[in-house]
Design a protein around this motif. Structure first.
Motif, short mmCIF file in Angstrom:
data_model
loop_
_atom_site.label_atom_id
_atom_site.label_comp_id
_atom_site.label_asym_id
_atom_site.label_seq_id
_atom_site.Cartn_x
_atom_site.Cartn_y
_atom_site.Cartn_z
N PHE A 179 47.04 42.26 35.67
CA PHE A 179 46.18 42.41 34.49
C PHE A 179 46.18 43.86 34.01
O PHE A 179 46.10 44.80 34.79
N LYS A 180 46.27 44.01 32.68
CA LYS A 180 46.27 45.36 32.09
C LYS A 180 45.60 45.27 30.73
O LYS A 180 45.86 44.32 29.97
N ALA A 181 44.72 46.21 30.41
CA ALA A 181 44.13 46.27 29.06
C ALA A 181 44.67 47.49 28.34
O ALA A 181 44.74 48.57 28.93
N MET B 42 27.23 47.00 28.84
CA MET B 42 27.88 45.72 29.15
C MET B 42 29.39 45.90 29.05
O MET B 42 29.87 46.75 28.29
N ASP B 43 30.12 45.07 29.80
CA ASP B 43 31.59 45.09 29.72
C ASP B 43 32.06 44.46 28.43
O ASP B 43 31.47 43.49 27.94
N MET B 44 33.18 44.99 27.91
CA MET B 44 33.75 44.47 26.66
C MET B 44 35.28 44.52 26.74
O MET B 44 35.86 45.26 27.56
N MET B 45 35.90 43.78 25.83
CA MET B 45 37.37 43.80 25.75
C MET B 45 37.78 43.44 24.33
O MET B 45 37.11 42.63 23.67
N TYR B 46 38.87 44.06 23.86
CA TYR B 46 39.38 43.75 22.51
C TYR B 46 40.23 42.48 22.60
O TYR B 46 40.94 42.26 23.60
N MET B 47 40.15 41.66 21.56
CA MET B 47 40.79 40.34 21.60
C MET B 47 42.27 40.35 21.98
O MET B 47 42.71 39.49 22.76
N PRO B 48 43.11 41.28 21.47
CA PRO B 48 44.52 41.23 21.87
C PRO B 48 44.71 41.32 23.39
O PRO B 48 45.59 40.65 23.96
N ASP B 49 43.86 42.11 24.06
CA ASP B 49 43.95 42.20 25.53
C ASP B 49 43.49 40.90 26.19
O ASP B 49 44.04 40.48 27.22
#
Ligand code: NAD
Length: 316
Positions: free
Chosen positions: A291-293, A207-214
């Motif tokens: 957009f940038k992570a 599954m896709d994920m992302m860290y909160m600051p991003d």
């Protein structure tokens, strides 16, 4: 964005979003609201608001002089499957009120959609921005309807609606509120507390994920984006990484070599996960508003373990 009102502000996203907005726009320019007041922030404006009460939402926004509404209150995927009617009424009722109040007061409007807006017939890999959306969960149904409703208010009334489709969000401040990707937060807590974790999601489920600051930066960036450059308005695919439980376990083992993972699959959440994409394509968000992570799995794991290690055990 000068005076911002946030709904559902005590949730996983809201509790960190408020802090970020207050540091960027000023403490007194961000009004936090939530249906509960326990654990409310004491360092700035806070009001109790049930988002199904459109009249109170209007009064609070007007009295505060808000020019922006960030609507976070919703029932998340796993909880929504347990109480589908409540989920429909809250997710659609709250959103409709938010859009109406924003229209009445001329506010800019943000709300997050989710990878839950996709379904089993959606292409599973590099899921495009525009594709088949036939979700099989009540959460997904409300998210697709919400995406369409936000587009409708833009086209019909010229309301400045903006939004993203978030993947699973990983964070250490507030615990997640009952989603399918919560395992990817819980695993870090258990790694520190117990040195082992039993996953309710199967070993090979991506599954896709992302860290909160991003995620927080994405909210600010899409809201600040030049409207002339936006081809889409709402529901931009955004993601930072895609992994299966065994990969997050391996990333933790680099820091805690004795860490162990085993599996006890929850059929309800596994079925939801199986209906979602393995990885989504964020190229529209990249090209339209930059957009940038910044965090990948390794960088996020290091930061999560450090930050959780510094947290008092009593607050777990
Ligand atoms: P959360 O469950 O952590 O927080 C939701 C907040 O809404 C809670 O503080 C709750 O008290 C509040 N709330 C519930 N009912 C309310 C009502 N009737 N009126 C006012 N407030 C009410 O959720 P979150 O993770 O912060 O998610 C915020 C938004 O982001 C939701 O729309 C969610 O679907 C979306 N999203 C979240 C994730 C994620 O991984 N966290 C991923 C994709 C999309």
């Amino acid at each position: 964005m000068k005076k911002i009102m946030v709904t559902g502000a005590l949730g996983q996203i809201g509790s960190e979003l408020i802090e970020k907005l207050r540091s960027e726009y000023g403490v007194d320019n961000v009004l936090a609201t939530d249906i509960r007041s326990i654990g409310a922030m004491t360092d700035g404006p806070f009001e109790v608001l049930d988002v199904t009460d459109g009249r109170k939402m209007h009064t609070l926004a007007k009295d505060f002089g808000a020019d922006t509404l960030m609507h976070m209150a919703a029932l998340l995927s796993a909880k929504a499957e347990k109480e589908p009617l409540l989920a429909w009424n809250l997710n659609m009722g709250g959103l409709t009120n938010g859009l109406e109040v924003s229209h009445e007061l001329g506010m800019q409007f943000f709300t997050p959609s989710s990878i839950g807006a996709f379904g089993p017939s959606t292409p599973k890999k590099a899921t495009p921005q525009e594709t088949l959306q036939r979700p099989t969960t009540m959460y997904g149904v409300s998210k697709v309807a919400g995406e369409l409703l936000c587009d409708y208010y833009f086209h019909k009334f010229g309301l400045d609606t903006r939004g993203v489709r978030f993947p699973g969000l990983i964070s250490y401040v507030a615990k997640p509120g009952g989603g399918t990707t919560d395992y990817a937060v819980d695993i870090y807590y258990k790694a520190i507390q117990k040195g082992k974790y039993t996953s309710y999601i199967a070993e090979d489920t991506y599954m896709d994920m992302m860290y909160m600051p991003d995620a927080l930066q994405a909210i600010v960036d899409v809201m600040e984006a030049d409207p002339a450059k936006l081809i889409h308005r709402n529901a931009f695919n955004v993601t930072a990484m895609s992994f299966e439980p065994s990969q997050i376990a391996a990333a933790i083992q680099k820091h805690i070599p004795s860490f162990k993972i085993d599996y006890d699959i929850d059929p309800v959440r596994q079925a939801i996960a199986d209906s979602w994409p393995d990885s989504i394509d964020p190229s529209a968000a990249i090209s339209e508003w930059g957009f940038k992570a910044c965090y990948d799995l390794a960088a996020m794991t290091e930061d999560m373990l450090v930050k959780l290690g510094m947290k008092p055990q009593a607050s777990y």
